[in-house]
Design a protein around this motif. Structure first.
Motif, short mmCIF file in Angstrom:
data_model
loop_
_atom_site.label_atom_id
_atom_site.label_comp_id
_atom_site.label_asym_id
_atom_site.label_seq_id
_atom_site.Cartn_x
_atom_site.Cartn_y
_atom_site.Cartn_z
N VAL A 16 35.36 37.66 31.99
CA VAL A 16 35.97 38.65 31.10
C VAL A 16 37.32 39.13 31.62
CG1 VAL A 16 33.74 39.40 30.18
CG2 VAL A 16 34.73 40.60 32.16
N GLY A 17 37.81 38.53 32.71
CA GLY A 17 39.14 38.85 33.20
C GLY A 17 39.24 40.01 34.15
N HIS A 18 38.09 40.46 34.70
CA HIS A 18 38.10 41.58 35.66
C HIS A 18 38.18 40.97 37.06
CE1 HIS A 18 37.58 45.44 37.34
NE2 HIS A 18 36.88 45.98 36.36
N MET A 19 39.39 40.53 37.44
CA MET A 19 39.55 39.72 38.63
C MET A 19 39.27 40.48 39.92
SD MET A 19 40.04 36.88 37.34
CE MET A 19 40.32 36.36 35.66
N ALA A 20 39.68 41.72 40.01
CA ALA A 20 39.47 42.49 41.24
C ALA A 20 37.98 42.66 41.53
CB ALA A 20 40.15 43.84 41.14
N LEU A 21 37.21 42.99 40.50
CA LEU A 21 35.77 43.14 40.68
C LEU A 21 35.13 41.80 41.00
CD1 LEU A 21 33.21 44.83 40.60
CD2 LEU A 21 33.15 44.52 38.11
N LEU A 31 33.05 29.62 45.92
CA LEU A 31 34.34 29.30 46.51
C LEU A 31 35.36 28.89 45.44
CD1 LEU A 31 33.15 27.28 49.64
CD2 LEU A 31 34.19 29.56 49.64
N THR A 32 34.91 28.12 44.47
CA THR A 32 35.80 27.67 43.40
C THR A 32 36.27 28.85 42.56
OG1 THR A 32 34.73 25.51 43.32
CG2 THR A 32 36.00 26.16 41.40
N THR A 33 35.33 29.72 42.18
CA THR A 33 35.71 30.89 41.38
C THR A 33 36.59 31.83 42.18
OG1 THR A 33 33.55 30.69 40.28
CG2 THR A 33 34.83 32.67 39.83
N GLN A 34 36.30 31.97 43.48
CA GLN A 34 37.13 32.81 44.33
C GLN A 34 38.58 32.32 44.36
OE1 GLN A 34 34.88 32.69 48.06
NE2 GLN A 34 34.96 34.92 48.13
N SER A 35 38.77 31.03 44.59
CA SER A 35 40.14 30.53 44.71
C SER A 35 40.91 30.70 43.41
CB SER A 35 40.14 29.06 45.15
OG SER A 35 39.38 28.25 44.29
N PHE A 36 40.24 30.48 42.27
CA PHE A 36 40.88 30.70 40.97
C PHE A 36 41.22 32.18 40.80
CE2 PHE A 36 41.00 27.38 37.58
CZ PHE A 36 42.00 27.97 36.83
N THR A 37 40.29 33.04 41.19
CA THR A 37 40.50 34.48 41.06
C THR A 37 41.69 34.94 41.90
OG1 THR A 37 38.15 34.84 40.61
CG2 THR A 37 39.42 36.74 41.36
N TYR A 38 41.78 34.44 43.13
CA TYR A 38 42.88 34.84 44.00
C TYR A 38 44.23 34.37 43.45
CZ TYR A 38 39.45 36.14 47.58
OH TYR A 38 38.42 36.73 48.27
N VAL A 39 44.27 33.18 42.86
CA VAL A 39 45.52 32.70 42.25
C VAL A 39 45.95 33.66 41.15
CG1 VAL A 39 46.57 30.90 40.83
CG2 VAL A 39 45.23 30.26 42.82
N LEU A 40 45.01 34.06 40.30
CA LEU A 40 45.35 34.90 39.16
C LEU A 40 45.73 36.31 39.59
CD1 LEU A 40 42.67 33.72 36.57
CD2 LEU A 40 45.00 32.90 36.94
N LEU A 41 45.15 36.80 40.67
CA LEU A 41 45.55 38.11 41.20
C LEU A 41 46.90 38.03 41.91
CD1 LEU A 41 42.16 39.39 42.67
CD2 LEU A 41 43.40 40.39 40.75
N GLY A 42 47.28 36.84 42.36
CA GLY A 42 48.52 36.69 43.09
C GLY A 42 48.34 36.69 44.58
N ASP A 43 47.11 36.61 45.06
CA ASP A 43 46.84 36.54 46.49
C ASP A 43 46.83 35.06 46.88
OD1 ASP A 43 46.02 36.86 49.08
OD2 ASP A 43 44.42 38.27 48.63
N LEU A 44 48.03 34.46 46.94
CA LEU A 44 48.14 33.01 47.03
C LEU A 44 47.76 32.48 48.41
CD1 LEU A 44 51.47 32.54 45.05
CD2 LEU A 44 49.12 32.59 44.19
N VAL A 45 47.97 33.26 49.45
CA VAL A 45 47.59 32.83 50.78
C VAL A 45 46.07 32.70 50.88
CG1 VAL A 45 47.61 33.43 53.23
CG2 VAL A 45 49.65 33.83 51.83
#
Length: 536
Positions: free
Chosen positions: A213-218, A243-257
């Motif tokens: 639903v797009g609530h990336m921080a949660l 791990l897969t969902t985490q990496s996608f979530t971090y990209v969308l939040l902008g936590d690229l490292v």
């Protein structure tokens, strides 16, 4: 008792239902201490010793369910083959269908979604737990491909018929995957009402629901809590989902490292025979390369993914289309960028995905301004504003904050920029820096240079910290136009090397820019960097 039962089971030839029952109890004990493979072995041996064909098949399917959780498609396949040779009950046939679905490589299909819904409804009176598993499979099929509004509505209507399961994380995820827009408010409320704690699998499901639903921080918070436990338990199949969902979530939040660090392990999905999750990680890697400025690798990976498992999976094609749009934007091919990104929002296009398109809006607004399509983009924003009144999806609301400001007329723009910066974007570093960059650029064009420098410097520092090189370069171009000194991050060293090598071949800036998918102004800025009198 546990060891005695195991040894007796190994010495028996032929059926022995008493020992078979004891082995099933052994399996429950093994699961309680996290020994999943021991439980699978106990159940498989229990099935071999079971005289009643239907019960033998049931025990094989129980073992297959645990093997699925470990990501062992090979074991699941063998167990399902054995179970298919038994006299399964109707419920167990439904259970076998569910397990096959979880490794199904065939994308999309409203017809298949409806088949699964019918199967769930037939199973629900006797086994609502199984019915929910099947409905979750149908919802995930709706998520991967654009199965259309009728199929999505059918899934959640069937989920609504299981009110006794409403507190189950699978129920929440089925709503999030089935109707990520229309049921987002219900999902967010359910996530808020969930008791603290929870086991690793429950946290995994809830984290994926939050992502849906797009609530990336949660989502990032819930998945991080799930990851450690799944890792300790060796549940590699489910860990791959996290791990897969985490990496996608971090990209969308902008936590690229952090996204890059997680992506290294995210390839576990392919290794555990889960193609849908494997292609998700591949697409995430492709997007990450576009965000950090590796345009050539991003385009190569996008082609590879589109020719592979991403075919027919709208959610993946949407992300690949965004990747191509990002590369075109970085290269200054603004009309191409707008055409590419606009297709993501067209239901007639294979890259359309109802919720996933939200994450492209920020970049569509940039391309619209540069390509002269501001009015068309404003019309799209109006449509999305209507959707935003129906869903609390943070990713949509964050992107709308940016798009409103960038697309506004000059007399209105500042109010929109200030509104965006007053929001809590602490979990969205990339989005906040994008607002600062756009606002700083607007201030520079208004001749308010001192105010512009402060915002542009802040944006540059954030982009450098998170590794977003293309945006950092844009911030530097704007800062250079104000006369401010420019600092360079370590991440720019590879770009400088490429440009220096091509310059040594006496290529013009235009040719270098085309080869590296950069704007000519960016190439010129790097050339200036190598001159002794360049301001550092």
């Amino acid at each position: 008792m546990y060891r005695r039962t195991w040894h007796r089971a190994q010495s028996i030839v032929g059926p022995d239902d008493r020992i078979a029952d004891a082995l099933e109890a052994n399996a429950a004990q093994a699961l309680s201490r996290g020994a999943v493979f021991a439980a699978i072995n106990d159940l498989e041996r229990s099935a071999e010793l079971t005289g009643w064909s239907a019960l033998r098949g049931h025990r094989l399917l129980m073992a297959a369910g645990h093997a699925f959780g470990m990501g062992r498609e090979d074991i699941v396949h063998e167990l399902l083959q054995s179970a298919a040779r038994t006299d399964l009950t109707d419920l167990d046939r439904a259970r076998m269908e569910w397990l096959r679905e979880m490794f199904d490589r065939t994308p999309g299909g409203a017809a298949r979604v409806n088949e699964l819904c019918d199967l769930a409804l037939r199973s629900a009176p006797a086994d609502p737990d199984l019915a929910l598993d099947i409905l979750l499979a149908a919802a995930l099929r709706s998520w991967w491909g654009d199965t259309g509004p009728a199929a999505r509505a059918r899934v959640v209507a069937c989920v609504d018929r299981l009110p006794e399961m409403a507190g189950d994380p699978r129920y929440v995820l089925a709503l999030a995957a089935g109707e990520p827009v229309l049921r987002a408010r219900q999902v967010v409320e359910a996530l808020a009402g969930m008791p603290p704690g929870g086991d690793a699998d429950a946290l995994r499901l809830l984290g994926i629901a939050a992502h849906g639903v797009g609530h990336m921080a949660l989502s990032a918070e819930l998945l991080a809590r799930s990851e450690g436990t799944l890792r300790r338990q060796g549940r590699l199949g489910l860990l791959a989902h996290v791990l897969t969902t985490q990496s996608f979530t971090y990209v969308l939040l902008g936590d690229l490292v952090r996204a890059a660090d997680t992506a290294e392990e995210g390839r576990l999905a392919a290794e555990t025979g889960q193609p849908a999750w494997g292609v998700t990680q591949l697409v995430c890697d492709v997007m990450l390369k576009a965000f950090v400025g590796d345009a050539q690798e991003a385009l190569r990976g996008a082609t590879e993914a589109e020719l592979g498992e991403a075919r027919g999976r709208n959610v993946m094609l949407s992300a690949l289309q965004l990747t191509r749009g990002l590369v075109s934007l970085a290269a200054g091919r603004n009309r191409d960028a707008y055409r590419t990104l606009r297709a993501i929002f067209d239901p007639a296009e294979p890259s359309f995905h109802q919720r996933h398109g939200f994450l492209s809006l920020m970049f569509l607004a940039d391309a619209a301004v540069c390509a002269g399509h501001r009015e068309d983009a404003r019309e799209l924003v109006v449509e999305l504003e209507v959707i935003a009144r129906e869903t609390p999806s943070p990713i949509l609301h964050v992107h709308l904050l940016y798009a409103r400001a960038v697309l506004a007329a000059d007399e209105d723009a500042e109010d929109f920029y200030l509104t965006a910066l007053r929001q809590d974007l602490s979990h969205w570093p990339y989005a906040r820096a994008k607002v600062e960059l756009a606002y700083g650029s607007w201030l520079r064009r208004q001749k308010r240079v001192h105010e512009a420098r402060s915002l542009l410097t802040s944006a540059q520092a954030t982009f450098d910290r998170i590794g977003a090189l293309p945006c950092g370069e844009e911030a530097r171009l704007e800062l250079r136009a104000t006369g401010a000194p420019i600092d360079w991050p370590e991440s720019s060293a590879e770009r400088l090397r490429q440009i220096t090598e091509l310059s040594a071949l006496r290529l013009a800036d235009d040719e270098i820019a085309e080869r590296l998918s950069l704007r000519r102004a960016v190439v010129a800025m790097y050339r200036d960097r190598t001159r002794p009198d360049t301001r550092r």
